[in-house]
Design an enzyme around this catalytic site. Structure first.
Site, short mmCIF file in Angstrom:
data_model
loop_
_atom_site.label_atom_id
_atom_site.label_comp_id
_atom_site.label_asym_id
_atom_site.label_seq_id
_atom_site.Cartn_x
_atom_site.Cartn_y
_atom_site.Cartn_z
N CYS A 80 36.75 43.01 39.85
CA CYS A 80 37.10 42.56 41.22
C CYS A 80 38.41 43.11 41.76
O CYS A 80 38.42 43.73 42.82
CB CYS A 80 37.14 41.03 41.26
SG CYS A 80 35.53 40.31 40.98
N GLY B 41 42.85 44.50 35.79
CA GLY B 41 41.58 45.22 35.87
C GLY B 41 40.43 44.29 36.14
O GLY B 41 40.60 43.28 36.82
C1 UDX Z 1 39.37 37.69 39.91
C2 UDX Z 1 39.94 36.57 40.80
O1 UDX Z 1 40.92 35.83 40.08
C3 UDX Z 1 38.83 35.68 41.30
O2 UDX Z 1 39.37 34.70 42.18
C4 UDX Z 1 37.86 36.59 42.04
O3 UDX Z 1 36.93 35.97 42.78
C5 UDX Z 1 37.27 37.60 41.08
O4 UDX Z 1 38.37 38.40 40.62
P1 UDX Z 1 38.58 37.97 37.40
O5 UDX Z 1 38.22 39.38 37.78
O6 UDX Z 1 37.62 37.18 36.58
O7 UDX Z 1 38.86 37.11 38.72
O8 UDX Z 1 39.95 38.08 36.60
P2 UDX Z 1 41.39 37.39 36.67
O9 UDX Z 1 41.45 36.23 35.76
O10 UDX Z 1 41.80 37.18 38.06
O11 UDX Z 1 42.27 38.56 36.01
C6 UDX Z 1 42.37 39.83 36.66
C7 UDX Z 1 43.21 40.77 35.84
O12 UDX Z 1 44.57 40.37 35.82
C8 UDX Z 1 42.80 40.90 34.37
O13 UDX Z 1 42.89 42.24 33.99
C9 UDX Z 1 43.83 40.05 33.65
O14 UDX Z 1 44.04 40.41 32.31
C10 UDX Z 1 45.07 40.31 34.50
N1 UDX Z 1 46.09 39.27 34.39
C11 UDX Z 1 45.84 38.03 34.87
C12 UDX Z 1 47.33 39.58 33.84
O15 UDX Z 1 47.58 40.72 33.42
N2 UDX Z 1 48.29 38.60 33.80
C13 UDX Z 1 48.08 37.35 34.28
O16 UDX Z 1 49.02 36.53 34.24
C14 UDX Z 1 46.82 37.04 34.82
#
Ligand code: UDX
Length: 439
Positions: free
Chosen positions: A258, A255
């Site tokens: 982005c 979620g």
């Molecule tokens: C993201 C992109 O990573 C970044 O490069 C971009 O420019 C903005 O969007 P962000 O939205 O801060 O960054 O979150 P991110 O750390 O990427 O996590 C996205 C989602 O994936 C979160 O809901 C997180 O909990 C989930 N996630 C991430 C997982 O469920 N498992 C993982 O191993 C990593």
């Protein structure tokens, strides 16, 4: 390194991080934001974004006078050689990215930009946006360059100052070099390419991350059915450098502000071009089903009954390290549980007790033990480190039931088992039971 005079339009999450980091690299930066209250707060060094190091960088920039905040482009008193556009591109009802804020700023810049200034798009935008802004600005001396951000919430400053790559898309070589000069002090590979490729690269990267996560979430489902342990499966996968160990943790769905928006925009743009991105579509479809699956697991843990059950909710932010609730899978799950008649009591270290839109579906407590009091089950949705370190014997004593649903495999299932709790991990059907068996 030569210092640039930079105007950053938009002092939100991306613009503020960008402005503060560029000032820390020695550039002269003025951030413009139409929100007068925000400009006043930032000018006084008050940052309301939960982001490590950002407050310190803003304070340094303000005291060194390399960073300033104003409400209007007309109050900018430097002659910028680079203007960075860091404006939101929200998702429209049909999935497309709404670039209207960028367009109206571009029109406003037409008569104010100094000669030969480069305009840089940092926002995530569909292919063709830079060309459109160049048309709106209508100045042959002004190049529009694509330089998308890759900032993760919670590590945005580090991502800016120590990025894994910088991409600069321009059809004007001198402008590309000027933009590369902003990052002269940053040690990272720089991909210099055409505008369209840079615009697409950002979406391609974020959609790949979304697909990787949906894949791992489905592998976790399979592990649950087949009696395998997803932690061992993903550890094995992660050792393969072609796959990489990051972004392999299953969870309640991906979620945030982005990934949902960018996958929708990429699908819209591909569809409009006659291309079916079936893999991205499948990832989005799977993700839409995730919160329902978590709710079903909680229901299953409660013997099929949610109505009237009291459930503790650990974590509300979309991931740990941020107070951002936008696109939070935790809230999606909470909405389903509340809709099925459960009484929810939640806790998140970054979320105050009176946030609108949250309190209508659950009561937010000031500490995690209060959220566990009298709970028939607790569901962990955000991976805050403090949850690992709770006194689980105390949680067990406070709860009226004994099940913890750990959607992120964040907790030590054996430790919980020794506290008398049943930890239902994700894709780890054997976790937390071996110890019980050996007793
Ligand atoms: C993201 C992109 O990573 C970044 O490069 C971009 O420019 C903005 O969007 P962000 O939205 O801060 O960054 O979150 P991110 O750390 O990427 O996590 C996205 C989602 O994936 C979160 O809901 C997180 O909990 C989930 N996630 C991430 C997982 O469920 N498992 C993982 O191993 C990593």
């Amino acid at each position: 390194m030569s210092s640039h005079r930079v105007v950053v339009v938009g002092a939100g999450y991306v613009g503020l991080t960008t402005g503060a980091c560029l000032a820390s690299l020695g550039h002269q930066v003025v951030c413009v934001d139409t929100d007068a209250a925000k400009v006043a707060a930032l000018s006084a060094g008050r940052v309301d974004i939960f982001e490590p190091q950002l407050t310190e960088l803003v304070a340094d920039g303000l005291s060194g006078t390399r960073l300033r905040f104003v409400t209007d482009v007309s109050s900018v008193d430097i002659q910028p050689d680079v203007v960075l556009l860091c404006l939101p591109t929200p998702m429209s009802a049909d999935g497309r990215a709404d670039v209207s804020q960028l367009e109206s700023v571009a029109v406003g810049l037409r008569d104010t930009l100094p000669r030969d200034c480069a305009v840089v798009i940092k926002s995530t935008v569909p292919v063709g946006t830079a060309a459109r802004l160049a048309e709106l600005i209508g100045r042959p001396d002004v190049a529009v360059v694509s330089n998308p951000e890759f900032l993760r919430e919670g590590s945005a400053v580090r991502d800016f100052l120590r990025p894994e790559r910088i991409v600069i898309g321009s059809d004007d070589r001198a402008a590309a070099e000027r933009v590369a000069g902003l990052y002269a002090a940053v040690d990272a590979p720089v991909v210099v390419t055409d505008v369209a490729s840079a615009e697409l690269a950002k979406y391609a990267a974020n959609c790949f991350l979304a697909m990787k996560l949906s894949y791992v979430n489905e592998i976790a489902d399979l592990c649950d059915r087949l009696g395998a342990d997803v932690t061992a499966v993903t550890a094995t996968m992660g050792h393969d450098s072609r796959i990489g160990a990051a972004f392999l943790r299953p969870g309640p769905g991906w979620g945030g502000p982005c990934l949902p928006k960018d996958t929708a925009a990429m699908l819209y743009s591909a569809r409009s071009s006659g291309v079916d991105l079936s893999l991205v579509r499948a990832a989005v479809d799977d993700n839409a089903r995730r919160s329902g699956r978590v709710a079903d697991r909680v229901r299953g843990a409660l013997g099929g009954r949610l109505d009237g059950a009291r459930i503790g909710v650990y974590g509300l932010a979309f991931k740990a390290g941020t107070n951002d609730l936008r696109g939070s899978p935790a809230l999606a799950v909470a909405g389903l549980l509340a809709g099925a008649g459960a009484e929810l009591v939640g806790y998140d270290p970054s979320v105050p007790q009176d946030v609108p839109g949250v309190t209508d579906m659950l009561t937010v407590c000031a500490d995690p033990y209060q959220a566990a009091k009298g709970a028939d089950a607790v569901v962990l949705l955000t991976e805050w480190p403090l949850f690992r370190a709770l006194d689980w014997s105390m949680v067990a004593e406070l709860m009226s039931g004994s099940t913890i649903v750990d959607t992120r495999n964040h907790l030590d299932a054996d430790l919980l088992a020794s506290a008398g709790l049943v930890c239902r991990s994700t894709g780890r059907p054997g976790a937390g039971v071996r110890r019980e068996r050996s007793r």
